[in-house]
Scaffold this active site. Structure first.
Site, PDB file in Angstrom:
ATOM      1  N   ARG A 265      -8.482   0.870  -0.731  1.00 49.01           N
ATOM      2  CA  ARG A 265      -8.114   0.990   0.682  1.00 49.01           C
ATOM      3  C   ARG A 265      -9.151   1.869   1.366  1.00 49.01           C
ATOM      4  O   ARG A 265      -9.136   3.096   1.207  1.00 49.01           O
ATOM      5  CB  ARG A 265      -6.705   1.625   0.794  1.00 49.01           C
TER       6      ARG A 265
ATOM      7  N   HIS B 192     -12.801 -11.530 -25.439  1.00 54.03           N
ATOM      8  CA  HIS B 192     -13.567 -12.770 -25.278  1.00 54.03           C
ATOM      9  C   HIS B 192     -14.948 -12.702 -25.908  1.00 54.03           C
ATOM     10  O   HIS B 192     -15.539 -13.727 -26.199  1.00 54.03           O
ATOM     11  CB  HIS B 192     -13.738 -13.086 -23.782  1.00 54.03           C
TER      12      HIS B 192
ATOM     13  N   HIS C 240      -5.878 -22.403 -22.226  1.00 54.49           N
ATOM     14  CA  HIS C 240      -6.445 -21.046 -22.307  1.00 54.49           C
ATOM     15  C   HIS C 240      -5.379 -20.116 -22.891  1.00 54.49           C
ATOM     16  O   HIS C 240      -4.271 -20.016 -22.352  1.00 54.49           O
ATOM     17  CB  HIS C 240      -6.844 -20.588 -20.899  1.00 54.49           C
TER      18      HIS C 240
ATOM     19  N   TYR D 212       0.419   6.072   9.519  1.00 50.62           N
ATOM     20  CA  TYR D 212       1.185   6.472   8.332  1.00 50.62           C
ATOM     21  C   TYR D 212       2.409   7.325   8.673  1.00 50.62           C
ATOM     22  O   TYR D 212       2.621   8.412   8.133  1.00 50.62           O
ATOM     23  CB  TYR D 212       0.256   7.184   7.320  1.00 50.62           C
TER      24      TYR D 212
ATOM     25  N   CYS E  77      -0.288   2.565  -1.462  1.00 54.37           N
ATOM     26  CA  CYS E  77      -0.547   2.632  -0.033  1.00 54.37           C
ATOM     27  C   CYS E  77       0.790   2.472   0.692  1.00 54.37           C
ATOM     28  O   CYS E  77       1.649   1.700   0.253  1.00 54.37           O
ATOM     29  CB  CYS E  77      -1.511   1.515   0.368  1.00 54.37           C
TER      30      CYS E  77
HETATM   31  N1  MTE Z   1     -10.170   8.740   1.861  1.00 54.58           N
HETATM   32  C1  MTE Z   1     -11.204   8.505   2.665  1.00 54.58           C
HETATM   33  N2  MTE Z   1     -12.190   9.420   2.733  1.00 54.58           N
HETATM   34  N3  MTE Z   1     -11.303   7.368   3.388  1.00 54.58           N
HETATM   35  C2  MTE Z   1     -10.305   6.414   3.350  1.00 54.58           C
HETATM   36  O1  MTE Z   1     -10.425   5.384   4.009  1.00 54.58           O
HETATM   37  N4  MTE Z   1      -8.103   5.807   2.453  1.00 54.58           N
HETATM   38  C3  MTE Z   1      -6.839   6.396   2.045  1.00 54.58           C
HETATM   39  C4  MTE Z   1      -7.015   7.247   0.792  1.00 54.58           C
HETATM   40  N5  MTE Z   1      -8.144   8.122   0.934  1.00 54.58           N
HETATM   41  C5  MTE Z   1      -9.175   6.668   2.528  1.00 54.58           C
HETATM   42  C6  MTE Z   1      -9.171   7.847   1.756  1.00 54.58           C
HETATM   43  C7  MTE Z   1      -5.779   5.463   1.803  1.00 54.58           C
HETATM   44  S1  MTE Z   1      -4.970   4.889   3.172  1.00 54.58           S
HETATM   45  C8  MTE Z   1      -5.375   5.128   0.553  1.00 54.58           C
HETATM   46  S2  MTE Z   1      -4.012   4.155   0.310  1.00 54.58           S
HETATM   47  C9  MTE Z   1      -6.065   5.593  -0.632  1.00 54.58           C
HETATM   48  O2  MTE Z   1      -7.218   6.380  -0.306  1.00 54.58           O
HETATM   49  C10 MTE Z   1      -6.535   4.428  -1.465  1.00 54.58           C
HETATM   50  O3  MTE Z   1      -7.255   4.880  -2.555  1.00 54.58           O
HETATM   51  P1  MTE Z   1      -8.074   3.851  -3.431  1.00 54.58           P
HETATM   52  O4  MTE Z   1      -8.967   3.059  -2.542  1.00 54.58           O
HETATM   53  O5  MTE Z   1      -8.789   4.634  -4.456  1.00 54.58           O
HETATM   54  O6  MTE Z   1      -7.025   2.951  -4.046  1.00 54.58           O
END
Ligand code: MTE
Length: 542
Positions: A214, A140, A115, A397, A261
């Protein structure tokens, strides 16, 4: 590059695969055995071909070949039918590697190693459809690529095969959006996934379907026509209720931002001592070009200005748990009101409306700040004397000393994470891989929080005894506004006779912040903020 390689290989490949395919298609499709399974190339004893040769000698070659051809035509007219489950069980060199395109099924076991994009990339689609990958890598979608693939066809999907069962409507996650199959899933409900390392640094801008996700809760399904964003006004002032059209009226601001994150690389921390949290590898980080209204413009319109008492901007998401508690977070008001900080209420990601997983229709993007504060599915913004009351602001966090455990932790004693420390990681080669002797290419990413620019990435092949400086790719970064990662690479000579390499990378930012060399001294019970030197061990072919 990929295209050139492809073009260079195609004529030879076509010839080789045409020859091969005649015997392959025939020996496979003509099998009279209903429980037919394609043979693994290594275990292939060619007994089928031998059988034809023996019969040819006995009966006369031309009669046998004519019969053989008739059988092949019949097989093509009524192709062998497979279920999706059968296809998905062929996902390794041991079982054979099958993929589908539309309703057709292909056994690409023998193609994987040749590939042009590398075996590991094709393996991402093993056992499933090619479409999600082809839609990302449009190279592709060309007739000669389809022609090559056609040579590997072994049958079709059974039209009676039902799609995999889904959970009932009582499942709060039943309405979550479909996801790209290449994502490495850390948890399905809520959905948390990272792009595979092979693809993470393939592009400076992460394609939307591969952006790490996330989620703490189910993804809300919001109607853009009725969507309203509440901006709570100052005492005595006026609150705003903004539709998407209202937001579009503010000057549109675009900015390229890396989101990471706080739990990125937690899997390495867990190896030191167990921590609570998802086992993120090095992929809880991605970069996009975001566009939307500046938060400062919206706050000013609502009558907010710098204040001695109200110093936090709190965000509330429209995703909520069964008790109705929404996701929330906050950032300092000074950052929110600073036009240079470029905090935006984003409605576009890489030129598209935000995907549902990434906050459709509106999320806040806070350049240089931990992902947790980039609240998705934004419902409400208010300016408060205290930080957001949300669990994710107050009870998560945050970083602690390695000596703090779940019996002694005092969440109120530590500040919430905002700007993240300097970070870097290797994406190629990967842990445990075997590399060619002679020369090795090491690739990866580097990023620092707070807009601090990456000024250098050092790479060692010998566990940290000696170092070489990697080449930083992409544009120079703006001082104090380096919101996005730098991709880097190093082409290095593998010392003769070396059987293995202990590769390390470490980055330096423009404040001369460096990464700590090991994980143990920065271990913390939530497994956040792991930015230790990234180390991998690879073997070298003799
Ligand atoms: N915002 C909402 N409303 N709910 C969530 O669970 N997760 C947060 C943040 N904003 C979250 C959120 C966390 S911990 C992260 S690291 C980022 O969104 C991830 O953003 P993504 O999923 O667009 O990568």
């Amino acid at each position: 590059m990929l295209l050139m390689l492809h073009r260079a290989m195609v004529p030879g490949l076509r010839q080789a695969s045409r020859l091969r395919s005649t015997s392959r298609l025939c020996s496979r499709a003509c099998s009279t055995d209903d429980s037919f399974q394609p043979r693994h190339p290594i275990s292939d004893d060619n007994s089928g071909d031998r059988g034809w040769r023996v019969m040819g000698t006995l009966l006369g070659l031309s009669a046998v070949l004519a019969y053989h051809e008739r059988q092949c035509r019949a097989a093509q007219e009524s192709p062998h039918l497979y279920t999706r489950e059968e296809v998905s069980s062929h996902c390794s060199p041991e079982t054979g590697i099958w993929v589908t395109l539309g309703h057709e099924v292909f056994d690409v076991t023998e193609f994987v190693d040749i590939h042009p994009g590398g075996p590991s990339k094709l393996m991402l689609a093993a056992g499933g459809p090619l479409e999600p990958f082809w839609s990302l890598y449009a190279i592709h979608n060309q007739s000669h690529v389809r022609e090559i693939l056609a040579q590997y066809k072994i049958g079709e999907l059974n039209p009676k095969d039902k799609a995999p069962p889904t959970l009932g409507t009582c499942d709060p996650y039943a309405n979550d959006p479909p996801r790209h199959p290449a994502l490495k899933i850390n948890s399905q409900r809520p959905f948390n996934a990272e792009p595979p390392l092979e693809l993470l640094t393939e592009n400076y801008i992460t394609p939307n379907p591969l952006f790490f996700t996330r989620n703490h809760l189910p993804v809300p399904n919001l109607d853009p026509d009725t969507y309203r964003l509440q901006i709570v006004g100052p005492p005595g002032g006026q609150s705003l209720s903004l539709s998407l059209d209202d937001l579009y009226q503010f000057p549109k601001h675009e900015v390229t931002v890396t989101l990471q994150c706080a739990g990125n690389r937690r899997a390495e921390m867990t190896k030191v001592k167990e921590v609570k949290g998802l086992e993120w590898r090095t992929g809880a980080i991605s970069t996009a070009r975001w566009a939307g209204a500046r938060l400062c413009d919206v706050l000013v319109q609502a009558g907010h200005h710098l204040s001695e008492t109200e110093v936090h901007v709190c965000f509330e998401g429209l995703d909520s748990d069964p008790t109705g508690t929404a996701y929330g977070a906050s950032i300092p008001l000074a950052r929110a009101l600073d036009p240079e900080a470029e905090v935006i209420l984003a409605y576009e990601m890489n030129g598209q409306p935000l995907p549902r997983d990434h906050g459709f229709p509106v999320r806040v993007v806070v350049p240089g700040v931990v992902g947790a504060r980039h609240v998705k599915w934004l419902g409400k913004v208010s300016v408060e004397p205290e930080e957001s009351e949300s669990h994710w602001q107050r009870r998560d966090y945050k970083g602690f000393s390695p000596s703090v455990d779940w019996d002694t932790v005092d969440f109120d004693s530590a500040p919430s994470i905002q700007e993240l420390p300097i970070q870097s990681a290797i994406t190629e080669p990967q842990e445990g891989e075997t590399v060619e002797s002679g020369e090795v290419t090491v690739r990866g990413y580097a990023w620092s929080g707070g807009g601090r620019a990456v000024v250098r990435v050092d790479v060692s092949l010998d566990g940290g005894l000696t170092w070489q400086v990697a080449e930083l790719e992409g544009e120079e970064q703006r001082p104090r506004k380096a919101w996005a990662w730098r991709l880097w690479q190093l082409q290095a000579t593998v010392p003769a006779g070396q059987k293995e390499l202990n590769i390390i990378c470490k980055a330096v930012d423009d404040n001369y912040n460096v990464q700590p060399d090991t994980v143990a001294p920065i271990w913390n019970l939530r497994g956040v903020l792991n930015n230790a030197w990234h180390r991998i061990h690879v073997h070298v072919t003799p």
